[in-house]
Structures are given as structure tokens and as C-alpha cells.
Design a protein around this motif. Sequence first.
Motif, PDB file in Angstrom:
ATOM      1  N   ASP A 239       1.114   4.768   5.780  1.00  0.00           N
ATOM      2  CA  ASP A 239       1.142   4.100   7.080  1.00  0.00           C
ATOM      3  C   ASP A 239       2.589   4.007   7.560  1.00  0.00           C
ATOM      4  O   ASP A 239       3.436   3.439   6.873  1.00  0.00           O
ATOM      5  CB  ASP A 239       0.535   2.700   6.950  1.00  0.00           C
ATOM      6  CG  ASP A 239       0.580   1.923   8.262  1.00  0.00           C
ATOM      7  OD1 ASP A 239       0.774   2.561   9.319  1.00  0.00           O
ATOM      8  OD2 ASP A 239       0.416   0.689   8.213  1.00  0.00           O
TER       9      ASP A 239
ATOM     10  N   THR B  39      10.142   1.260   2.960  1.00  0.00           N
ATOM     11  CA  THR B  39       8.925   0.568   2.539  1.00  0.00           C
ATOM     12  C   THR B  39       9.219  -0.718   1.801  1.00  0.00           C
ATOM     13  O   THR B  39       8.477  -1.697   1.889  1.00  0.00           O
ATOM     14  CB  THR B  39       8.085   1.505   1.654  1.00  0.00           C
ATOM     15  OG1 THR B  39       7.638   2.616   2.440  1.00  0.00           O
ATOM     16  CG2 THR B  39       6.869   0.800   1.069  1.00  0.00           C
TER      17      THR B  39
ATOM     18  N   PHE C  92      -2.212   9.451   3.504  1.00  0.00           N
ATOM     19  CA  PHE C  92      -2.719   8.118   3.822  1.00  0.00           C
ATOM     20  C   PHE C  92      -1.608   7.084   3.996  1.00  0.00           C
ATOM     21  O   PHE C  92      -1.893   5.894   4.141  1.00  0.00           O
ATOM     22  CB  PHE C  92      -3.702   7.652   2.753  1.00  0.00           C
ATOM     23  CG  PHE C  92      -4.987   8.426   2.736  1.00  0.00           C
ATOM     24  CD1 PHE C  92      -5.987   8.150   3.656  1.00  0.00           C
ATOM     25  CD2 PHE C  92      -5.186   9.450   1.834  1.00  0.00           C
ATOM     26  CE1 PHE C  92      -7.176   8.860   3.651  1.00  0.00           C
ATOM     27  CE2 PHE C  92      -6.360  10.173   1.813  1.00  0.00           C
ATOM     28  CZ  PHE C  92      -7.372   9.882   2.728  1.00  0.00           C
TER      29      PHE C  92
ATOM     30  N   ARG D 160       0.818  -1.217   0.000  1.00  0.00           N
ATOM     31  CA  ARG D 160       0.000   0.000   0.000  1.00  0.00           C
ATOM     32  C   ARG D 160       0.849   1.263   0.000  1.00  0.00           C
ATOM     33  O   ARG D 160       0.609   2.198  -0.784  1.00  0.00           O
ATOM     34  CB  ARG D 160      -0.906  -0.026   1.239  1.00  0.00           C
ATOM     35  CG  ARG D 160      -1.797   1.194   1.422  1.00  0.00           C
ATOM     36  CD  ARG D 160      -2.770   0.946   2.568  1.00  0.00           C
ATOM     37  NE  ARG D 160      -3.585   2.112   2.849  1.00  0.00           N
ATOM     38  CZ  ARG D 160      -3.256   3.059   3.730  1.00  0.00           C
ATOM     39  NH1 ARG D 160      -2.109   2.957   4.397  1.00  0.00           N
ATOM     40  NH2 ARG D 160      -4.060   4.087   3.959  1.00  0.00           N
ATOM     41  N   ASN D 161       1.843   1.316   0.884  1.00  0.00           N
ATOM     42  CA  ASN D 161       2.691   2.500   0.929  1.00  0.00           C
ATOM     43  C   ASN D 161       3.429   2.719  -0.383  1.00  0.00           C
ATOM     44  O   ASN D 161       3.528   3.840  -0.881  1.00  0.00           O
ATOM     45  CB  ASN D 161       3.707   2.373   2.072  1.00  0.00           C
ATOM     46  CG  ASN D 161       3.134   2.830   3.402  1.00  0.00           C
ATOM     47  OD1 ASN D 161       1.964   3.185   3.504  1.00  0.00           O
ATOM     48  ND2 ASN D 161       3.949   2.806   4.432  1.00  0.00           N
TER      49      ASN D 161
ATOM     50  N   HIS E  53       5.577  10.758   6.817  1.00  0.00           N
ATOM     51  CA  HIS E  53       4.500  11.177   5.925  1.00  0.00           C
ATOM     52  C   HIS E  53       3.980  12.564   6.299  1.00  0.00           C
ATOM     53  O   HIS E  53       3.548  13.324   5.426  1.00  0.00           O
ATOM     54  CB  HIS E  53       3.374  10.143   5.903  1.00  0.00           C
ATOM     55  CG  HIS E  53       2.576  10.047   7.167  1.00  0.00           C
ATOM     56  ND1 HIS E  53       3.145   9.924   8.413  1.00  0.00           N
ATOM     57  CD2 HIS E  53       1.232  10.048   7.366  1.00  0.00           C
ATOM     58  CE1 HIS E  53       2.204   9.847   9.327  1.00  0.00           C
ATOM     59  NE2 HIS E  53       1.035   9.931   8.730  1.00  0.00           N
TER      60      HIS E  53
ATOM     61  N   GLY F  96       3.332   2.714  10.619  1.00  0.00           N
ATOM     62  CA  GLY F  96       3.341   1.799  11.737  1.00  0.00           C
ATOM     63  C   GLY F  96       4.485   0.807  11.716  1.00  0.00           C
ATOM     64  O   GLY F  96       4.881   0.283  12.764  1.00  0.00           O
ATOM     65  N   HIS F  97       5.047   0.531  10.516  1.00  0.00           N
ATOM     66  CA  HIS F  97       6.145  -0.434  10.417  1.00  0.00           C
ATOM     67  C   HIS F  97       7.479   0.150  10.837  1.00  0.00           C
ATOM     68  O   HIS F  97       8.451  -0.586  10.994  1.00  0.00           O
ATOM     69  CB  HIS F  97       6.262  -0.935   8.977  1.00  0.00           C
ATOM     70  CG  HIS F  97       6.711   0.109   8.008  1.00  0.00           C
ATOM     71  ND1 HIS F  97       5.893   1.152   7.597  1.00  0.00           N
ATOM     72  CD2 HIS F  97       7.902   0.292   7.374  1.00  0.00           C
ATOM     73  CE1 HIS F  97       6.559   1.915   6.749  1.00  0.00           C
ATOM     74  NE2 HIS F  97       7.766   1.432   6.596  1.00  0.00           N
TER      75      HIS F  97
END
Length: 438
Positions: free
Chosen positions: A200, A141, A198, A20-21, A85, A202-203
Motif C-alpha cells: 500500500d 514504511t 499488495f 502490513r507493508n 511497489h 497510500g501513505h
Amino acid sequence: MVTTSRAPDRPSRRPAWAGRNYTLLTAAAVVTGLGSSGALVAAAFAVLEAGGDGGDVGLVAAARTAPLVVFLLIGGAVADRLPRHRVMVAANTLNCLSQGLFALLVLTGEARLWHMALLAALGGTGQAFFAPAAEGMLLSTVTGEQAGKAFAYFRMGMQGANIGGAALGGALIAAVGPGWVLALDALAFAVAGLLRAFLDVGHIPARAAGGGMLHDLREGWREFASRRWLWAIVVQFSVVNAVIGAADAVYGPLVAEDHLGGARAWGTALAAFGAGTVLGGLLMTRWRPRRLLLVGTVCVFPFALPAAALAVPLPLPALAAVMLLGGASIEVFGVSWMTALHQEIPEEKLSRVSAYDWFGSVSMLPLATALAGPAEQAFGRTAALWGCSALTVLLTAAVLAVPEVRRLTRRPPAATARGGPAGADAPGETADPRETPA
């Protein structure tokens, strides 16, 4: 009783490495590429339409790159501290507002040289915070042995947008003037900022508190300076980017105006360069050279050809062919470079190392663009362009004398410890016995 069965999961249309990223980052880069490639041409012709000369074009270009140099290191440290981001979205917002005002002034006929220089400087400030955050986000990513392919596709998308953006920008400048091209660039920044909102993060592991900004900068410097292959190539590109950037930003539009037919012709030449980068990226989706930087550095030599072609100057079809070759070759270097950074630099230091990379790579660009006009007056445009080409060749040859550049080896993910010794061979592999330290 009615029973339902669960529909089988649909297979993903995206490859495993295109998460997604990655998809959001690629889409946003395509959008900004479409706008910015045309806007670079538009800014130069906006200055010329306002009564400026080659020196004024160079000053506006320098006004954009000067704050880029000043704030890059701070931008890298901020991007390794805050969610990347958010830094990217804030930078896109600044670029949208500054470019929108630039467009408004040009469209209303109120643009003055100092207006254009100030707004270009605001755009450069946004880029200084955006670039390290964006590169760190992309590198963090992508994982796995397909990293090189992922970087190649990302760059293909970005450079493919440059083809359409440069060609469309040149056509629009000729048809309706540079102001509308600048307005479209402002819109592109708004759309890209929305997409990046949008992402993410979190990783990405939480950063340890404490240390301060200066501590972060020193830590990034140690990471950068400890790798000779890294700083040698950055020093090389500090000059190469400066002289080629001056040739493209200042001399290219002037040669086009005097010999090739104006903005449309220069937009076509830039589009050919973009097409070359797409071809180079396509090659790198299938080719995985073992000695990453040796292959990449050799492919920098053809990057000197476009400046030489402008010095002659070659007619537009021949110039476009040279630009195509230059774009393809430099893209091989670009993918190899990103793969080397991804392999060698720890994730938590990616944005700071990227900032030092960017800082070195653009540090001399403001000086080069500002001096392009005086250099043309002192030596002539032809001699200045030949000098740009010669410096590129000489510095590229010098970098090949660095042993780590020749030896840095692609390692499989299982054998790669992020941030391990630069140039170390993977287990089971040995260096070519014909190579000895320089």
C-alpha cells in the motif's frame, strides 16, 4: 429474541511498528534471499562446468553489475516518481524471466558464456530499478523510535534466508547441478513479486508534477553531496564492496574448488557469514548506539578478515568462524547505516539518495570482478586476496577521520526533523567535549 455480543478484538501478534507493508516487504525479502544466495554460487559453478575459468566467472559477475551501475540513478528517479511497489514488481518480473531462461539453458546443456553474460546483465538491470525503490519503500514504511529495531529484524530475516539459501544452494549444486538452483531462484522472484503487488503506497504523498528526470537527478545529487558523512562512507564502500565482492564471487569458489572440497564447502562458508549477520542483527534489536556511524564504521574492520582467511587459506572450520565474525560486524554497520538514512533524509528523496548510495557502492564492482582473473595471473591469488583485505582496513581507517562520521548522533523522534542537519545533537544533548574537528 436472540442477542449476540461482539467478540472482543484479538490483540495483534505483531508489534506496533510491524505493519502490513513492513510484513510484506520482509516476507518478500526472505523469499528472494533464499533463492538469490544460492543462485550466486550456482552462476559461478555453471560457468566452471561449461569450461570457463576464473576470468570467465569474473566476466559473468561483471556483466551483472555493469548495468546495475548504468541504470541505478535512473532507477532512483523513477522510484521517486512512480508508485514504488509497481517498480519493484516490474523489476522482479524481469529477474524471474532472465533467471528462468538462464536455468533452462544450463539444464539443457546449451549455455554459452555470452548467454550467461547477457542474462546476468538483464538481472542486473532489474536490480538497478528494484534496489532504490525497495530501500525507499522500507525506509518510508517504518516510523518512530523503534526504526532501528525494525531495520534489524528486517535484515535478520533477509540474512537468515541467506543462511538457508547458501547452504541449500551449495548442497543442491553438488547433488543435481547449478541449473535447478537457478530455476528455484526464478520461482522465488515470481513469489516475491506477487507479495510486493499488495503493498500500500497510500501513505506516501503524491509527487509534484514537473521538473523532469534531469531535475530529479540533480536534486538527489544535492541532497547526497551536502552530507559529508554520506558521501565519505559511500566512497569507502565503492572500493570495499568491489574488492570483497571480487573475493567472494571469483576467488572464494576457486579456493573452495582447490582446497576445501568444492561447492558444498563454499556454500557452508557463505552460510556461516549469513549466520553472523543474523547474530549481528539480533544484537542490534537491543543495542541502540548513540553515535551511529562511529560504531558502525569501527565494525567494518572485521569485514576484512574473510579475504585474509581465503589467502592463507584456512581450513573450512576456521574459515567459517572468520566468516561468522565478519557477518556479525558488518550487520552492525548495516543497521546503523539504515537508521542514519531514515533519520536524516527527507522521505520524498529517499529513493534518489538510495540510488546514489547504491551507485557509489557498486560502481567499481564490475571492474574489480572483471580484473580478478587477470590480477590472479599477474600477482597470484594469495597476493590478490591480501590486497583485498588491506584496502578494506585502510579505507575504513580513513573514514574515521571524517568528523561527521564520528559525531552523527541518534536523535529521538520528537527531536528529529527529517532531513535536518547531519550530525546535530538532540536538544538537551551536547557533543562530547573531548572531540574536536579533525
